[in-house]
Design a protein around this motif. Structure first.
Motif, PDB file in Angstrom:
ATOM      1  N   THR A 144      27.346 -27.448  16.839  1.00  0.00           N
ATOM      2  CA  THR A 144      27.336 -28.125  18.175  1.00  0.00           C
ATOM      3  C   THR A 144      26.453 -27.343  19.002  1.00  0.00           C
ATOM      4  O   THR A 144      27.109 -26.126  19.240  1.00  0.00           O
ATOM      5  N   THR A 145      25.672 -27.879  19.691  1.00  0.00           N
ATOM      6  CA  THR A 145      24.768 -27.131  20.852  1.00  0.00           C
ATOM      7  C   THR A 145      25.588 -27.804  22.327  1.00  0.00           C
ATOM      8  O   THR A 145      25.371 -28.849  22.258  1.00  0.00           O
ATOM      9  N   GLN A 146      25.912 -26.655  22.944  1.00  0.00           N
ATOM     10  CA  GLN A 146      26.755 -27.215  24.108  1.00  0.00           C
ATOM     11  C   GLN A 146      25.760 -26.675  25.390  1.00  0.00           C
ATOM     12  O   GLN A 146      25.435 -25.668  25.450  1.00  0.00           O
ATOM     13  N   VAL A 147      25.475 -27.630  26.368  1.00  0.00           N
ATOM     14  CA  VAL A 147      24.716 -27.197  27.558  1.00  0.00           C
ATOM     15  C   VAL A 147      25.377 -27.475  28.666  1.00  0.00           C
ATOM     16  O   VAL A 147      26.307 -28.523  28.660  1.00  0.00           O
ATOM     17  N   ASN A 148      25.234 -26.808  29.691  1.00  0.00           N
ATOM     18  CA  ASN A 148      25.828 -27.154  31.105  1.00  0.00           C
ATOM     19  C   ASN A 148      24.520 -27.442  32.045  1.00  0.00           C
ATOM     20  O   ASN A 148      23.678 -26.623  32.265  1.00  0.00           O
ATOM     21  N   GLU A 149      24.287 -28.389  32.438  1.00  0.00           N
ATOM     22  CA  GLU A 149      22.970 -28.743  33.145  1.00  0.00           C
ATOM     23  C   GLU A 149      22.864 -28.428  34.649  1.00  0.00           C
ATOM     24  O   GLU A 149      23.749 -28.570  35.138  1.00  0.00           O
ATOM     25  N   ARG A 150      21.778 -27.821  34.929  1.00  0.00           N
ATOM     26  CA  ARG A 150      21.702 -27.345  36.389  1.00  0.00           C
ATOM     27  C   ARG A 150      20.925 -28.839  37.260  1.00  0.00           C
ATOM     28  O   ARG A 150      20.565 -29.915  36.740  1.00  0.00           O
ATOM     29  N   PHE A 151      21.060 -28.721  38.730  1.00  0.00           N
ATOM     30  CA  PHE A 151      20.310 -29.510  39.336  1.00  0.00           C
ATOM     31  C   PHE A 151      18.929 -29.303  39.433  1.00  0.00           C
ATOM     32  O   PHE A 151      18.463 -28.144  39.437  1.00  0.00           O
ATOM     33  N   THR A 152      18.279 -30.532  39.026  1.00  0.00           N
ATOM     34  CA  THR A 152      16.692 -30.128  38.698  1.00  0.00           C
ATOM     35  C   THR A 152      15.933 -31.041  39.753  1.00  0.00           C
ATOM     36  O   THR A 152      14.523 -30.944  39.442  1.00  0.00           O
ATOM     37  N   GLY A 153      16.651 -31.571  40.676  1.00  0.00           N
ATOM     38  CA  GLY A 153      15.792 -32.347  41.589  1.00  0.00           C
ATOM     39  C   GLY A 153      16.073 -31.885  43.162  1.00  0.00           C
ATOM     40  O   GLY A 153      17.022 -31.314  43.380  1.00  0.00           O
ATOM     41  N   GLN A 154      14.704 -32.006  43.805  1.00  0.00           N
ATOM     42  CA  GLN A 154      14.802 -31.736  45.339  1.00  0.00           C
ATOM     43  C   GLN A 154      14.189 -32.798  46.147  1.00  0.00           C
ATOM     44  O   GLN A 154      13.154 -33.193  45.563  1.00  0.00           O
TER      45      GLN A 154
END
Length: 544
Positions: free
Chosen positions: A215-225
């Motif tokens: 299982t690959t677990q990711v925590n996403e960043r804010f990628t929009g400005q």
């Protein structure tokens, strides 16, 4: 002295459990240095003035034991030399004093090597046979390699925006592959390099004697400005602006940028798009279109152009690419107060340029790098009413502390560049402006190179830049502190190492949900005449 032997406490209350934990740390410290007969007596506790405790701990060190032999049992995949010979500082030699740190390091090395062959649950038991008469110890590393494992299913969690395919294509493990720790770490590094995730983890789950799901677990960043508004400055006059930049556009990993700025003295409009993994291959396709008008008071500059790009990852860690740019513009309404080089650029121009680069990048995390290297060679040439040819070589090395095994990270970066005309005039944008936040910190932009009679940066045909930085985490995933030494200059000819500028300073790197931010203070040790000797800088992004 030893790190973290006793926890630092300011005026703590006396707690029996905590006191005996500290006594165990003392005992383990001595044993770890070869004092196997050490005796740590019961603490003597005195209450003074009804307020303070005076604690006495008596220690009988005893003899210090030396290593008699080092053996490995049940090793059928490597030579003993491959497992034991791992550098002079960590190698265990018969006749030297026992050192638990070296034992632990060799144990980790054995586990890493077996993990890389798919024995993900290998175990190493360290047995110590103590000879009290000879005051020696035999060290035996007993390996239980367990079963070899292959990957079955790969699951993705935490990706509320990213598509599964955006993550899967970066993984270096696929169903049916041997489960190797090296491939797991490389997968993590590739995902971090996207810049879309601030936490990446892997959870293996055994499903049979030789298969496991991952299982690959990711925590996403804010990628929009996104920004919109109006402003006024002496340079631009009244202006209105709107911009949007979106990384991981629609969860595809693509990047979209759009900027619109209109004013009485200023216009800067652009649109760019980068498409990742075109045709389901490690190919990036990009396009940029831009249009600008700026009234600098002493002159007006206009620019209109477009630039397509193509790059291809032809081997793990390696990428190459080409770009083409078509641009037309004009430098007009030039006053006598304008710099000499602006006057040389006067008039309309057209420029067609082609660029090529090759890059090798092994850095583990672009936001908080702790290991790896980055090497880039770029070549560029252009023709039209102006012309040039140009080369830039940049090399970066991130070095973790593998001598004392602290959390310090040393970084070094070097940049060499030159540009020359073919037969006409070098475009202003192709000159090197050395000095500032991304070159030599402590300088104002462009002031570590040639200047005109009024002290304005004129740009250089050559650049040499050397950056050294020592960083340490304050809060590991959020805040780092660093000190630095920068050296270099922009110049047109002569010895690159003569009259080189030096600056030193310190700064903080802050990882925010939107982007990394660096704040630093830099001091130039040998500033040229008319240049400030120090500067506080702000970087939206990261220097290393």
């Amino acid at each position: 002295s030893e790190r973290s032997i006793l926890k630092l406490r300011l005026h703590p209350s006396l707690v029996k459990e905590t006191l005996y934990e500290d006594i165990d740390r003392i005992r383990n410290l001595y044993i770890g240095k070869g004092f196997f007969d050490v005796e740590v007596e019961e603490p003597e506790i005195q209450l003074i003035d009804g307020k303070k405790y005076h604690i006495t701990i008596k220690i009988k060190e005893g003899d210090r034991y030396k290593v008699d032999s080092v053996k490995i049992q049940n090793n059928d995949l490597y030579t003993n030399k491959e497992l034991l010979a791992i550098g002079r500082r960590k190698e265990i030699k018969p006749g030297e004093y026992y050192d638990q740190e070296k034992v632990d390091f060799i144990k980790k090395n054995i586990l890493d090597k077996y993990n890389d062959l798919g024995y993900i649950f290998a175990n190493v038991e360290v047995n110590k046979l103590v000879n009290k008469d000879k005051k020696t110890v035999d060290i035996i590393f007993d390996i239980n390699k367990g079963n070899i494992y292959y990957v079955d299913k790969i699951n993705i969690t935490g990706n509320y925006e990213s598509r599964d395919s955006t993550i899967r294509r970066e993984l270096r493990l696929a169903p049916g592959d041997l489960f190797r720790k090296e491939d797991l770490l490389r997968s993590q590094a590739r995902l971090y390099r996207l810049g879309y995730y601030d936490m990446i983890g892997f959870d293996p789950n055994v499903k049979s004697d030789n298969e496991m799901d991952l299982t690959t677990q990711v925590n996403e960043r804010f990628t929009g400005q996104m920004s919109i508004g109006a402003g006024y400055s002496q340079l631009t006059g009244l202006s209105f602006f709107a911009s949007i930049k979106k990384g991981n556009f629609l969860g595809t990993g693509d990047t979209l940028g759009l900027s619109l700025s209109v004013g009485s003295k200023y216009r800067n409009n652009s649109i760019n798009y980068l498409h990742k993994w075109a045709f389901h291959k490690p190919i990036d396709l990009g396009i940029s279109v831009y249009d600008s008008y700026v009234d600098y008071t002493s002159f007006v500059a206009t620019k209109l152009g477009f630039s397509p790009t193509f790059s291809y990852e032809f081997k793990e860690y390696w990428r190459t690419g080409v770009s083409f740019t078509a641009e037309k513009g004009e430098y007009k309404d030039i006053l006598d107060t304008a710099s000499v080089y602006i006057k040389q650029q006067a008039g309309k121009y057209t420029l067609y340029s082609v660029g090529w680069f090759i890059n090798r990048n092994t850095i583990n995390n672009p936001l908080l790098p702790t290991d790896g290297s980055d090497l880039t060679l770029s070549l560029k040439a252009g023709t039209g009413t102006r012309d040039f040819y140009k080369a830039v070589l940049t090399a970066t090395k991130i070095i973790p502390d593998k001598i004392f095994y602290t959390d310090f990270v040393f970084s070094v970066k070097g940049t060499l560049g030159f540009v020359e005309k073919i037969s006409k005039t070098i475009p202003l944008d192709e000159l090197f402006f050395v000095g500032g936040d991304f070159t030599i910190r402590g300088f104002e932009w462009g002031r570590a190179g040639p200047v005109d009679a009024d002290g304005n940066p004129a740009g250089a045909k050559r650049e040499i830049i050397l950056n050294y930085q020592l960083a340490h985490p304050i809060s590991e995933r959020f805040l780092w502190g660093y000190v630095f030494l920068d050296q270099g200059k922009g110049f047109d000819s002569g010895n690159p190492f003569s009259n080189i500028y030096n600056s030193v300073g310190a700064g903080l790197k802050i990882i925010t949900p939107f982007a990394p931010i660096e704040l630093y203070y830099g001091k130039v040790l040998n500033p040229p005449a008319g240049v400030s000797g120090s500067r506080i800088g702000f970087i939206l992004g990261t220097f290393f």
